[in-house]
Scaffold this motif. Sequence first.
Motif, PDB file in Angstrom:
ATOM      1  N   LEU A  73       0.789  -1.296   0.044  1.00 39.15           N
ATOM      2  CA  LEU A  73       0.075   0.107  -0.072  1.00 39.15           C
ATOM      3  C   LEU A  73       1.043   1.206  -0.175  1.00 39.15           C
ATOM      4  CD1 LEU A  73      -2.887  -0.780   2.433  1.00 39.15           C
ATOM      5  CD2 LEU A  73      -2.904  -1.031   0.163  1.00 39.15           C
ATOM      6  N   GLN A  74       1.935   1.554   0.748  1.00 36.96           N
ATOM      7  CA  GLN A  74       2.709   2.282   1.158  1.00 36.96           C
ATOM      8  C   GLN A  74       3.414   2.696  -0.178  1.00 36.96           C
ATOM      9  OE1 GLN A  74       4.945   2.201   4.599  1.00 36.96           O
ATOM     10  NE2 GLN A  74       3.186   2.593   5.954  1.00 36.96           N
ATOM     11  N   ASN A  75       4.042   1.702  -0.694  1.00 39.96           N
ATOM     12  CA  ASN A  75       4.747   1.974  -2.155  1.00 39.96           C
ATOM     13  C   ASN A  75       3.930   2.266  -3.265  1.00 39.96           C
ATOM     14  OD1 ASN A  75       7.874   1.435  -1.676  1.00 39.96           O
ATOM     15  ND2 ASN A  75       6.463   0.055  -0.290  1.00 39.96           N
ATOM     16  N   ALA A  76       2.406   1.666  -3.435  1.00 46.75           N
ATOM     17  CA  ALA A  76       1.674   2.113  -4.548  1.00 46.75           C
ATOM     18  C   ALA A  76       1.404   3.477  -4.390  1.00 46.75           C
ATOM     19  CB  ALA A  76       0.665   1.199  -4.432  1.00 46.75           C
ATOM     20  N   PHE A  77       1.128   3.933  -3.298  1.00 47.66           N
ATOM     21  CA  PHE A  77       0.740   5.408  -3.070  1.00 47.66           C
ATOM     22  C   PHE A  77       1.946   6.206  -3.334  1.00 47.66           C
ATOM     23  CE2 PHE A  77       1.110   9.504  -0.535  1.00 47.66           C
ATOM     24  CZ  PHE A  77      -0.234   9.866  -0.729  1.00 47.66           C
ATOM     25  N   LEU A 154      -4.562   2.499  -3.688  1.00 50.05           N
ATOM     26  CA  LEU A 154      -3.658   3.159  -3.048  1.00 50.05           C
ATOM     27  C   LEU A 154      -2.797   4.046  -4.274  1.00 50.05           C
ATOM     28  CD1 LEU A 154      -2.625   4.088  -0.234  1.00 50.05           C
ATOM     29  CD2 LEU A 154      -4.334   2.173  -0.360  1.00 50.05           C
ATOM     30  N   GLY A 155      -2.566   3.547  -5.404  1.00 47.49           N
ATOM     31  CA  GLY A 155      -2.197   4.073  -6.696  1.00 47.49           C
ATOM     32  C   GLY A 155      -2.992   5.076  -7.041  1.00 47.49           C
ATOM     33  N   THR A 156      -4.284   5.027  -7.132  1.00 49.32           N
ATOM     34  CA  THR A 156      -5.402   5.968  -7.203  1.00 49.32           C
ATOM     35  C   THR A 156      -5.249   7.170  -6.076  1.00 49.32           C
ATOM     36  OG1 THR A 156      -6.814   4.478  -8.235  1.00 49.32           O
ATOM     37  CG2 THR A 156      -7.608   6.587  -7.966  1.00 49.32           C
ATOM     38  N   LEU A 157      -5.197   6.923  -4.935  1.00 53.81           N
ATOM     39  CA  LEU A 157      -4.991   8.028  -3.739  1.00 53.81           C
ATOM     40  C   LEU A 157      -3.859   8.792  -3.966  1.00 53.81           C
ATOM     41  CD1 LEU A 157      -6.211   6.203  -0.595  1.00 53.81           C
ATOM     42  CD2 LEU A 157      -7.261   8.096  -1.795  1.00 53.81           C
ATOM     43  N   GLY A 158      -2.623   8.061  -4.370  1.00 53.58           N
ATOM     44  CA  GLY A 158      -1.392   8.722  -4.735  1.00 53.58           C
ATOM     45  C   GLY A 158      -1.566   9.659  -5.877  1.00 53.58           C
ATOM     46  N   LEU A 159      -2.391   9.136  -6.760  1.00 56.02           N
ATOM     47  CA  LEU A 159      -2.323  10.052  -7.942  1.00 56.02           C
ATOM     48  C   LEU A 159      -3.199  11.450  -7.651  1.00 56.02           C
ATOM     49  CD1 LEU A 159      -2.342  10.401 -11.090  1.00 56.02           C
ATOM     50  CD2 LEU A 159      -4.557   9.379 -11.161  1.00 56.02           C
ATOM     51  N   ILE A 160      -4.353  11.271  -6.795  1.00 48.34           N
ATOM     52  CA  ILE A 160      -5.140  12.328  -6.203  1.00 48.34           C
ATOM     53  C   ILE A 160      -4.146  13.206  -5.666  1.00 48.34           C
ATOM     54  CG2 ILE A 160      -6.985  13.162  -4.690  1.00 48.34           C
ATOM     55  CD1 ILE A 160      -8.467  10.530  -5.837  1.00 48.34           C
ATOM     56  N   ALA A 161      -3.425  12.609  -4.580  1.00 45.47           N
ATOM     57  CA  ALA A 161      -2.263  13.569  -3.832  1.00 45.47           C
ATOM     58  C   ALA A 161      -1.404  14.177  -4.444  1.00 45.47           C
ATOM     59  CB  ALA A 161      -1.539  12.674  -2.506  1.00 45.47           C
ATOM     60  N   GLY A 162      -0.784  13.381  -5.656  1.00 43.43           N
ATOM     61  CA  GLY A 162       0.112  14.178  -6.503  1.00 43.43           C
ATOM     62  C   GLY A 162      -0.528  15.271  -7.303  1.00 43.43           C
ATOM     63  N   LEU A 163      -1.803  15.319  -7.683  1.00 42.14           N
ATOM     64  CA  LEU A 163      -2.697  16.327  -8.292  1.00 42.14           C
ATOM     65  C   LEU A 163      -2.598  17.322  -7.476  1.00 42.14           C
ATOM     66  CD1 LEU A 163      -4.959  14.272 -10.362  1.00 42.14           C
ATOM     67  CD2 LEU A 163      -3.062  15.471 -11.338  1.00 42.14           C
ATOM     68  N   TRP A 164      -2.948  17.134  -6.180  1.00 39.35           N
ATOM     69  CA  TRP A 164      -3.573  18.100  -5.282  1.00 39.35           C
ATOM     70  C   TRP A 164      -2.012  19.119  -4.676  1.00 39.35           C
ATOM     71  CZ3 TRP A 164      -1.834  17.865  -0.192  1.00 39.35           C
ATOM     72  CH2 TRP A 164      -2.208  18.788   0.839  1.00 39.35           C
ATOM     73  N   ALA A 165      -1.310  18.327  -4.460  1.00 39.34           N
ATOM     74  CA  ALA A 165       0.054  19.095  -3.990  1.00 39.34           C
ATOM     75  C   ALA A 165       0.898  19.742  -4.699  1.00 39.34           C
ATOM     76  CB  ALA A 165       1.029  17.886  -3.401  1.00 39.34           C
ATOM     77  N   GLU A 166       1.340  20.977  -4.244  1.00 35.77           N
ATOM     78  CA  GLU A 166       2.105  21.978  -5.021  1.00 35.77           C
ATOM     79  C   GLU A 166       3.516  21.709  -4.428  1.00 35.77           C
ATOM     80  OE1 GLU A 166       0.255  25.511  -4.612  1.00 35.77           O
ATOM     81  OE2 GLU A 166      -1.494  24.930  -5.929  1.00 35.77           O
ATOM     82  N   LYS A 167       3.858  21.312  -3.627  1.00 35.19           N
ATOM     83  CA  LYS A 167       5.223  21.231  -3.001  1.00 35.19           C
ATOM     84  C   LYS A 167       5.537  19.852  -2.264  1.00 35.19           C
ATOM     85  CE  LYS A 167       4.234  24.271   0.673  1.00 35.19           C
ATOM     86  NZ  LYS A 167       4.576  25.943   1.295  1.00 35.19           N
ATOM     87  N   PHE A 168       6.481  19.405  -1.797  1.00 35.73           N
ATOM     88  CA  PHE A 168       6.800  18.202  -1.354  1.00 35.73           C
ATOM     89  C   PHE A 168       6.315  18.086   0.192  1.00 35.73           C
ATOM     90  CE2 PHE A 168      10.210  17.670  -4.672  1.00 35.73           C
ATOM     91  CZ  PHE A 168       9.840  16.412  -4.951  1.00 35.73           C
ATOM     92  N   ASP A 169       6.249  19.298   0.777  1.00 40.28           N
ATOM     93  CA  ASP A 169       5.470  19.379   2.313  1.00 40.28           C
ATOM     94  C   ASP A 169       4.304  18.925   2.058  1.00 40.28           C
ATOM     95  OD1 ASP A 169       8.204  20.428   2.851  1.00 40.28           O
ATOM     96  OD2 ASP A 169       7.747  22.449   3.192  1.00 40.28           O
ATOM     97  N   GLN A 170       3.633  19.332   1.289  1.00 44.52           N
ATOM     98  CA  GLN A 170       2.126  18.928   1.255  1.00 44.52           C
ATOM     99  C   GLN A 170       1.893  17.594   1.000  1.00 44.52           C
ATOM    100  OE1 GLN A 170       0.708  21.861  -1.812  1.00 44.52           O
ATOM    101  NE2 GLN A 170      -0.197  23.017  -0.305  1.00 44.52           N
ATOM    102  N   LEU A 171       2.693  16.962   0.059  1.00 46.41           N
ATOM    103  CA  LEU A 171       2.416  15.634  -0.178  1.00 46.41           C
ATOM    104  C   LEU A 171       3.085  14.829   1.225  1.00 46.41           C
ATOM    105  CD1 LEU A 171       2.090  13.362  -2.236  1.00 46.41           C
ATOM    106  CD2 LEU A 171       4.267  13.594  -2.928  1.00 46.41           C
ATOM    107  N   ALA A 172       4.079  15.442   1.617  1.00 42.33           N
ATOM    108  CA  ALA A 172       4.460  14.767   2.966  1.00 42.33           C
ATOM    109  C   ALA A 172       3.542  14.818   4.133  1.00 42.33           C
ATOM    110  CB  ALA A 172       5.759  15.292   3.661  1.00 42.33           C
ATOM    111  N   ALA A 173       2.629  15.808   4.146  1.00 44.00           N
ATOM    112  CA  ALA A 173       1.686  16.006   5.193  1.00 44.00           C
ATOM    113  C   ALA A 173       0.507  14.768   4.796  1.00 44.00           C
ATOM    114  CB  ALA A 173       0.960  17.461   5.108  1.00 44.00           C
TER     115      ALA A 173
END
Length: 257
Positions: A73-77, A154-173
Amino acid sequence: MNWRQSFEGTSPLFVKEIMRFWKVAFQTVGAPVLTGMLYLLIFGHVLEAHVEVFPGVRYTSFLIPGLVMMSLLQNAFANASSSLIQSKITGNLVFVLLTPLSHRAWFVAYVGASLVRGLVVGFGVFAVTAWFAWPGLAEPWWMLTFAVLGGTLLGTLGLIAGLWAEKFDQLAAFQNFVIVPMTFLSGVFYSVHSLPPFWQSVSHLNPFFYLIDGFRRGFFGVSDVSPWLSLAVVGTATTLVALLALRLLKTGYKIRH
């Protein structure tokens, strides 16, 4: 545009995403496998003689499916989310935007590559940890079903997070405050039946719990809830998240505006 045309060009983007993580396999595959083995050695050594979750099942054996699914899960995300945020920050996402790829092709390529990475890492963790305590394969069809669904979700959630985030800090959060807590509170290291009633109820609201419980069913033939219930919950969650991701891609959310 018909359905066949909407998926044209998927293969090059899919291969590009596969090669992206495979070129640094020591980091993207080797490191998670080592982490999974360390979890098993530490928790198995400390709790082996003190915890029995299912009758006749060693705690170390019980732990292995949870660690495999957690790593998957964590690596697919991480695959889809890190790829998108890196492309957005470095500016090379524009080269993908210039292509006539449809939003469906984007979805299949990014989520498909994330699923592959999750399955590769999960298999690696299983291959290493199974040497310490073979968990068995009582109902392998459930194991395969939930592995594919988990990687897709989790790959889909990762896609959504990548679209939403504008910097690495947001993705890490997003990962630290959403994905990691949901993963650790899903029954990786314990059975939810060992929790107080309130926390059992909370656990049943977590779709990751159903992923891990259904996946564990494939190894031992027993689970905390019916695998059909787990399949219904996970299937519904995956469908809803996929529809959201497709909508965001179609509108060009934070990549075309």
